[in-house]
Scaffold this motif. Structure first.
Motif, PDB file in Angstrom:
ATOM      1  N   ILE A 229       3.789   0.447  -2.135  1.00  0.00           N
ATOM      2  CA  ILE A 229       4.876  -0.332  -2.745  1.00  0.00           C
ATOM      3  C   ILE A 229       4.887  -1.785  -2.308  1.00  0.00           C
ATOM      4  O   ILE A 229       5.613  -2.595  -2.871  1.00  0.00           O
ATOM      5  CB  ILE A 229       6.261   0.297  -2.473  1.00  0.00           C
ATOM      6  N   GLY A 230       4.092  -2.132  -1.286  1.00  0.00           N
ATOM      7  CA  GLY A 230       4.092  -3.538  -0.892  1.00  0.00           C
ATOM      8  C   GLY A 230       3.454  -3.753   0.453  1.00  0.00           C
ATOM      9  O   GLY A 230       2.901  -2.819   1.050  1.00  0.00           O
ATOM     10  N   GLU A 231       3.530  -4.986   0.922  1.00  0.00           N
ATOM     11  CA  GLU A 231       2.881  -5.341   2.183  1.00  0.00           C
ATOM     12  C   GLU A 231       3.886  -5.868   3.189  1.00  0.00           C
ATOM     13  O   GLU A 231       4.766  -6.662   2.854  1.00  0.00           O
ATOM     14  CB  GLU A 231       1.813  -6.410   1.930  1.00  0.00           C
ATOM     15  N   GLY A 232       3.721  -5.417   4.427  1.00  0.00           N
ATOM     16  CA  GLY A 232       4.461  -5.958   5.560  1.00  0.00           C
ATOM     17  C   GLY A 232       5.969  -5.865   5.415  1.00  0.00           C
ATOM     18  O   GLY A 232       6.511  -5.072   4.620  1.00  0.00           O
ATOM     19  N   VAL A 233       6.636  -6.676   6.196  1.00  0.00           N
ATOM     20  CA  VAL A 233       8.093  -6.671   6.288  1.00  0.00           C
ATOM     21  C   VAL A 233       8.726  -6.928   4.915  1.00  0.00           C
ATOM     22  O   VAL A 233       9.801  -6.397   4.604  1.00  0.00           O
ATOM     23  CB  VAL A 233       8.534  -7.731   7.327  1.00  0.00           C
ATOM     24  N   ALA A 235       8.143  -5.679   2.187  1.00  0.00           N
ATOM     25  CA  ALA A 235       8.286  -4.483   1.344  1.00  0.00           C
ATOM     26  C   ALA A 235       9.500  -3.638   1.724  1.00  0.00           C
ATOM     27  O   ALA A 235       9.833  -2.667   1.033  1.00  0.00           O
ATOM     28  CB  ALA A 235       7.016  -3.634   1.432  1.00  0.00           C
ATOM     29  N   ILE A 236      10.161  -3.991   2.826  1.00  0.00           N
ATOM     30  CA  ILE A 236      11.224  -3.119   3.346  1.00  0.00           C
ATOM     31  C   ILE A 236      12.426  -2.972   2.397  1.00  0.00           C
ATOM     32  O   ILE A 236      12.888  -1.850   2.165  1.00  0.00           O
ATOM     33  CB  ILE A 236      11.634  -3.553   4.771  1.00  0.00           C
ATOM     34  N   LEU A 239      11.593  -0.468  -0.135  1.00  0.00           N
ATOM     35  CA  LEU A 239      11.524   0.882   0.448  1.00  0.00           C
ATOM     36  C   LEU A 239      12.934   1.462   0.601  1.00  0.00           C
ATOM     37  O   LEU A 239      13.191   2.615   0.226  1.00  0.00           O
ATOM     38  CB  LEU A 239      10.814   0.841   1.809  1.00  0.00           C
ATOM     39  N   ILE A 240      13.838   0.667   1.148  1.00  0.00           N
ATOM     40  CA  ILE A 240      15.217   1.146   1.340  1.00  0.00           C
ATOM     41  C   ILE A 240      15.819   1.529  -0.020  1.00  0.00           C
ATOM     42  O   ILE A 240      16.453   2.582  -0.166  1.00  0.00           O
ATOM     43  CB  ILE A 240      16.080   0.058   2.021  1.00  0.00           C
TER      44      ILE A 240
ATOM     45  N   GLY B 305       4.109   3.780   0.223  1.00  0.00           N
ATOM     46  CA  GLY B 305       3.254   3.245   1.275  1.00  0.00           C
ATOM     47  C   GLY B 305       3.502   1.768   1.492  1.00  0.00           C
ATOM     48  O   GLY B 305       3.754   1.026   0.536  1.00  0.00           O
ATOM     49  N   VAL B 307       1.533  -1.419   3.376  1.00  0.00           N
ATOM     50  CA  VAL B 307       0.374  -1.891   4.116  1.00  0.00           C
ATOM     51  C   VAL B 307       0.877  -2.932   5.101  1.00  0.00           C
ATOM     52  O   VAL B 307       1.437  -3.953   4.694  1.00  0.00           O
ATOM     53  CB  VAL B 307      -0.666  -2.518   3.162  1.00  0.00           C
TER      54      VAL B 307
END
Ligand SMILES: Cc1cc2nc3c(=O)[nH]c(=O)nc-3n(C[C@H](O)[C@H](O)[C@H](O)COP(=O)(O)OP(=O)(O)OC[C@H]3O[C@@H](n4cnc5c(N)ncnc54)[C@H](O)[C@@H]3O)c2cc1C
Ligand SMILES: Nc1ncnc2c1ncn2[C@@H]1O[C@H](COP(=O)(O)O)[C@@H](O)[C@H]1O
Lengths: 250, 328
Positions: A229-233, A235-236, A239-240, B305, B307
């Motif tokens: 769904i994404g990269e690094g911080v 994407a948070i 995600l939530i 996911g 990364v």
């Protein structure tokens, strides 16, 4: 110290499984096999106990097709002293049918300890060891991950759900061995050479009645394909949001 | 009468959650068969106090065996007691939980009775004269359907697969005597070390946060614990690489040779996704993975996911979870 270790030939779990034409077994074309994971810990435990006692014998017992002799040889090359192959065209899925044949073989062996793996990773019953203990009316400790034997008594430890316990038992006894007890040795060249000359007896398995049958096997429903769904911080937040609205677990 | 006997597991004076799951499964089977559910609970004096809870979960009769030597798990005494009761009670099905104790006891009882045994099942039903149960095999890559027409049939139920639900029944207490002398058992549990009660067990936690070698060091599991705490009702697991290195106890290991879990949410942090690890968590409802390697196999299984570097993502995720759960 006289110890028997029951080992099972199992299919390599890394293969991509296909169901055979009968719908109730695995298509084993091209499959590889090895000693069941947990049985490796049992073999190692037996070798260490024998050596600590300053002598004795480790006997390997395996019920299966003639090809199971490959796994028996591997156990001998790790350092076991002799082996018995109980020949059967195929290994039944009913643990009690296996246990009856193993018990018949082990009954008059005068073993101080009879060791099993905690579980066979193919049929995953965790049943053959306890069943043999019962058929031979021997003390039993299942899922042992700590072990100390002094003379004719032993102390074992095992992990429970959210707790652990210490168990004392007299010899002779049946133990099933969990991971965590030891690190199994690898056979070396000397061991492999020596194993070729070690005694391996074969006799027909006296299988018990099959009370349970596998009437079908199936592949479990596939998980939906994975999704990044994404990269690094960054994407948070997404995600939530997904955990709250799609998965509904937050 | 096609009655069902449920062995209700208790520890430290409490029924375990799996005992109530077994009750619910037993109730469903008995209703199909038109029979009664009898629960059997054994323990030290005072154990009868657990009977009302079993009645509230569908036990028509609660068989209570009390003896000082049943304080700790006593496999030999329990085998004798359960086998004898099964014989005299003429039960069609005997249900255990596939817990560590249940998986020692059930096959031993089945062998004593020369009964059919289906282990670690995820469904169970009576169809015509047969008992039909499904059991994950080959590290969960296949599901086997087991059938037996033998009676009694002994089964053990995989924890977490049967939801416990209330069902008011009479729960009539009937005291039963141990068979033989429980204090004469050859095998004795001499000590039970309870884990901290604040720590949720992996098999009971609806959320599991798990760390792999990508966490880099034992002390970095503090941020894994922090995330678990922020999520509430969460337990911490790990891979074999981690337990082999001694970063976490072996009892936290998830996978083929560790624990098999099915939580609602599984968060894999710095875990590559080896088949042996997947074997222990593939039935989780939702899987989240954080890994710096876009090609890591875990991303084939992860519903969501990310990364990235766990050491950066995890603390930020913990803060975001706290924010999202404000008011909980
Ligand atoms: C017979 C047998 C039984 C086994 N049983 C089990 C079992 O029960 N359970 C189990 O788990 N394993 C088991 N294994 C081991 C298994 O094969 C793997 O070796 C193990 O699962 C790998 O653990 P890991 O993912 O932590 O480590 P690795 O495979 O080393 O993966 C580490 C991951 O972390 C990522 N990473 C590194 N740094 C970072 C960072 N800063 N941020 C984000 N990601 C990062 C890497 O990209 C990598 O994908 C078994 C093996 C065998 C042979
Ligand atoms: N065919 C077999 N031959 C020898 N030992 C076996 C066999 N099947 C099972 N066992 C032993 O019983 C243990 C438990 O197997 P299971 O009950 O199938 O999980 C294994 O780890 C082995 O030690």
């Amino acid at each position: 110290m006289k110890i028997a270790v029951c080992i099972k030939r199992v299919i390599d779990m890394e293969m991509r499984f296909r169901v055979a034409g009968d719908g109730a077994s695995i298509d084993e074309t091209g499959a590889k096999y090895d000693i069941n994971d947990f049985d490796m810990y049992a073999i190692e435990a037996a070798l260490q106990l024998r050596d600590k006692a300053g002598g004795g014998e480790v006997a390997i017992v395996s019920l299966g097709p003639v090809q199971a002799q490959e796994q028996i040889r591997k156990a001998l090359s790790m350092g076991a002293d002799r082996a018995v192959h109980l020949a059967a065209d195929r290994i039944p899925s009913d643990g009690l049918a296996i246990a009856e044949a193993l018990a018949a073989e082990l009954r008059d062996g005068a073993y101080d300890l009879i060791l099993f793996g905690k579980m066979s990773i193919d049929s995953s019953g965790q049943s053959v060891g306890p069943m043999v203990a019962e058929l031979l009316e021997l003390p039993l400790v299942a899922a042992v991950s700590k072990l100390d034997v002094q003379g004719d008594r032993g102390t074992a430890g095992r992990v429970l759900e959210g707790a652990s316990e210490t168990i004392e038992f007299p010899l002779p006894a049946v133990l099933t061995i969990d991971e965590g007890l030891n690190t199994p040795r690898l056979p070396n060249l000397k061991g492999i050479m020596a194993a070729k000359k070690k005694p391996l007896e074969t006799r027909p398995a006296r299988l018990g009645e099959q009370r349970v049958r596998t009437t079908s096997i199936e592949l479990p429903a596939d998980r939906p394909p994975g999704r990044i769904i994404g990269e690094g911080v960054a994407a948070i937040p997404e995600l939530i949001r997904l955990l709250q609205t799609e998965a509904k677990v937050l | 009468m096609p009655n069902v006997l449920v062995i209700a597991e208790a520890r430290a004076g409490q029924l375990r959650k799996v005992a109530l799951e077994a009750m619910t499964a037993g109730r469903a089977l008995a209703s199909e068969a038109g029979g009664e559910v009898h629960a059997l609970v054994a323990g030290p004096p005072g154990t009868a106090g657990l009977a009302p809870q079993l009645g509230a979960h569908g036990a028509d009769v609660v068989l209570v065996a009390e003896h000082a030597a049943l304080e700790n798990y006593n496999g030999e005494a329990l085998t004798a007691l359960i086998a004898e009761r099964t014989r005299t009670g003429g039960y069609r099905v005997v249900i255990f939980s596939a817990s560590v104790h249940g998986r020692e006891l059930a096959p031993r009882v089945a062998a004593r009775l020369r009964a059919a045994y289906a282990s670690d099942v995820i469904t169970v039903a009576l169809e015509g004269g047969s008992l039909v149960a499904r059991h994950p095999v080959n590290t969960g890559k296949l599901t086997a359907t087991l059938t037996t027409s033998a009676s009694p049939a002994v089964v053990s139920l995989r924890p977490g697969m049967f939801e416990a639900s209330a069902h008011a029944a009479a729960g009539r207490v009937e005291r039963i005597e141990p068979v033989g002398d429980p204090s004469a058992s050859r095998v004795r549990v001499t000590a039970t070390q309870q884990g901290s009660s604040a720590k949720l067990d992996l098999s009971e936690a609806p959320i599991i946060v798990s760390g792999g070698r990508g966490m880099k060091a034992a002390e970095n599991f503090r941020i894994v614990e922090d995330l678990a705490n922020a999520l509430g009702r969460a337990a911490v697991g790990c891979t074999r690489a981690v337990s082999d290195d001694g970063w976490r106890p072996h009892s936290d290991q998830i996978g083929q040779t560790g624990r098999v879990v099915s939580p609602d949410l599984y968060i894999a942090l710095g875990i590559s996704g080896a088949v042996q690890h997947i074997a222990g968590m593939r039935t989780a409802r939702t899987i989240v993975a954080v890994n710096k390697d876009r090609e890591a196999p875990i991303f084939k299984f992860a519903d969501y996911g990310i990364v990235g570097d766990v050491l950066e993502v995890v603390p930020a995720l913990t803060a975001a979870v706290k924010e999202a759960r404000k008011g909980h």
